[in-house]
Design a protein around this motif. Structure first.
Motif, PDB file in Angstrom:
ATOM      1  N   ILE A   4       0.850  -1.194   0.000  1.00 56.16           N
ATOM      2  CA  ILE A   4       0.000   0.000   0.000  1.00 56.16           C
ATOM      3  C   ILE A   4       0.885   1.243   0.000  1.00 56.16           C
ATOM      4  O   ILE A   4       1.760   1.394   0.847  1.00 56.16           O
ATOM      5  N   LYS A   5       0.669   2.123  -0.960  1.00 55.35           N
ATOM      6  CA  LYS A   5       1.474   3.339  -1.077  1.00 55.35           C
ATOM      7  C   LYS A   5       0.786   4.500  -0.369  1.00 55.35           C
ATOM      8  O   LYS A   5      -0.419   4.694  -0.497  1.00 55.35           O
ATOM      9  N   ARG A   6       1.563   5.227   0.395  1.00 57.73           N
ATOM     10  CA  ARG A   6       1.076   6.392   1.127  1.00 57.73           C
ATOM     11  C   ARG A   6       1.856   7.617   0.657  1.00 57.73           C
ATOM     12  O   ARG A   6       3.075   7.570   0.492  1.00 57.73           O
ATOM     13  N   TYR A   7       1.141   8.718   0.462  1.00 58.05           N
ATOM     14  CA  TYR A   7       1.767   9.933  -0.056  1.00 58.05           C
ATOM     15  C   TYR A   7       1.496  11.096   0.900  1.00 58.05           C
ATOM     16  O   TYR A   7       0.360  11.306   1.339  1.00 58.05           O
ATOM     17  N   ALA A  17      -3.698  21.277   1.404  1.00 54.41           N
ATOM     18  CA  ALA A  17      -2.815  20.123   1.268  1.00 54.41           C
ATOM     19  C   ALA A  17      -3.539  18.952   0.599  1.00 54.41           C
ATOM     20  O   ALA A  17      -2.975  18.266  -0.264  1.00 54.41           O
ATOM     21  N   VAL A  18      -4.803  18.722   0.971  1.00 48.92           N
ATOM     22  CA  VAL A  18      -5.598  17.655   0.353  1.00 48.92           C
ATOM     23  C   VAL A  18      -5.807  17.933  -1.130  1.00 48.92           C
ATOM     24  O   VAL A  18      -5.629  17.054  -1.981  1.00 48.92           O
ATOM     25  N   ILE A  36      -4.795  13.111   8.612  1.00 41.12           N
ATOM     26  CA  ILE A  36      -4.203  14.415   8.928  1.00 41.12           C
ATOM     27  C   ILE A  36      -3.009  14.208   9.843  1.00 41.12           C
ATOM     28  O   ILE A  36      -3.149  13.770  10.983  1.00 41.12           O
ATOM     29  N   LYS A  37      -1.841  14.515   9.337  1.00 40.99           N
ATOM     30  CA  LYS A  37      -0.609  14.351  10.109  1.00 40.99           C
ATOM     31  C   LYS A  37      -0.333  15.566  10.988  1.00 40.99           C
ATOM     32  O   LYS A  37       0.138  15.445  12.110  1.00 40.99           O
ATOM     33  N   VAL A  48      -0.829  16.238   5.331  1.00 37.55           N
ATOM     34  CA  VAL A  48      -1.795  15.135   5.250  1.00 37.55           C
ATOM     35  C   VAL A  48      -1.134  13.955   4.537  1.00 37.55           C
ATOM     36  O   VAL A  48      -0.204  14.129   3.754  1.00 37.55           O
ATOM     37  N   ILE A  49      -1.627  12.760   4.828  1.00 39.79           N
ATOM     38  CA  ILE A  49      -1.155  11.545   4.149  1.00 39.79           C
ATOM     39  C   ILE A  49      -2.336  10.958   3.381  1.00 39.79           C
ATOM     40  O   ILE A  49      -3.379  10.642   3.976  1.00 39.79           O
TER      41      ILE A  49
END
Length: 281
Positions: A4-7, A17-18, A36-37, A48-49
């Motif tokens: 699973i890729k997270r950006y 940011a979103v 939300i980081k 955000v991730i």
């Protein structure tokens, strides 16, 4: 099993940011999981991730809201900066100092529960942060006191880590220009009175910006000159007949009016104010 890729994406606000992440990934809001980081702060950006959903989940979400892609695209277009004056479709880039000033002012307004938005512009050593909204009067304060305080701290934020000094102006609903026009008209009117009576005229205490407006407005006046008098919060401008300077010289005028004043005893000429009324506690 597919990894699973997270950006991760950063901007001045979570929403920005979103939107930035969705645009770069080419996905809609329904096709990603959002974490939300960081909400950001005075010295940091919101982060955000975004994690793309599995295709089956994305297809199901797309079936439930067939027009979501069009809505997202419209929202992204609306969030873009206005086109440059030459007709280019690219958004106008602002300097890091301007971006930091905007983020600080926006967060400060939110913490003060002032319903306004802040937008910064400027690419060189001049930054303008414009405040607009229904609570603009509260952002201005009595005689611009709140606005001046916000500007002072925005100036510190903009110059943090900068080698060259960045000038920052924070304005709300064109207050600065309105105040400047009011003071200029007042200065010219009182200059005529001073020239006619041959007696000095003292104005009320003003901040450095306002005193500078008075001095500038009358610097080429044929009949009067200006000096600053008083100390601290009592610092104000005195309009003096020019013949006194001609008789005693500039030093004599400064000595007579620049070190002492009967302002506390007589009061001063009042000026029109914009913004919120002064509150008493």
């Amino acid at each position: 099993m597919e990894e699973i890729k997270r950006y991760e994406f950063k901007s001045s606000t979570v929403d920005d940011a979103v939107a930035k992440g969705l645009k770069e990934l080419g996905l809609t809001r329904e096709e990603v999981d959002c974490e939300i980081k960081s909400y950001g702060g005075i010295f940091s950006k919101a982060a955000v991730i975004l994690t793309p959903k599995a295709k089956a989940e994305a297809d199901e979400a797309e079936g439930e809201t067939a027009d979501v892609a069009e809505q997202t695209e419209a929202a992204e277009v609306a969030m873009q900066a206005e086109p440059a004056s030459d007709g280019s479709e690219a958004p106008l880039e602002i300097s890091a100092a301007a971006e930091a000033s905007e983020a600080f002012v926006a967060e400060l307004l939110a913490k003060m529960h002032i319903k306004c938005t802040a937008r910064a512009s400027g690419t060189g050593d001049e930054v303008l942060v414009s405040i607009t909204g229904e609570d603009a009067g509260a952002a201005i304060g009595y005689r611009g006191e709140v606005l001046d305080a916000i500007q002072y701290f925005a100036l510190l934020i903009a110059n943090k880590g900068e080698k060259e000094f960045i000038h920052v102006t924070v304005d709300a609903e064109n207050y600065r220009k309105k105040r400047k026009d009011t003071l200029t008209n007042l200065a010219l009117r009182l200059a005529r009175k001073t020239a006619r009576t041959g007696r000095k005229t003292e104005l009320e205490p003003m901040n450095p910006f306002e005193r500078r407006v008075i001095h500038t407005a009358l610097q080429s006046h044929p009949d009067v000159t200006t000096v600053s008098a008083g100390e601290g919060r009592f610092r104000h401008v005195v309009i003096v007949p020019k013949h006194e300077r001609e008789d005693g010289g500039e030093a004599a005028v400064e000595m007579r009016y620049g070190t002492s004043s009967d302002f506390r005893r007589k009061g001063s000429v009042k000026t029109r104010s914009f913004g919120a009324k002064k509150r008493r506690f």
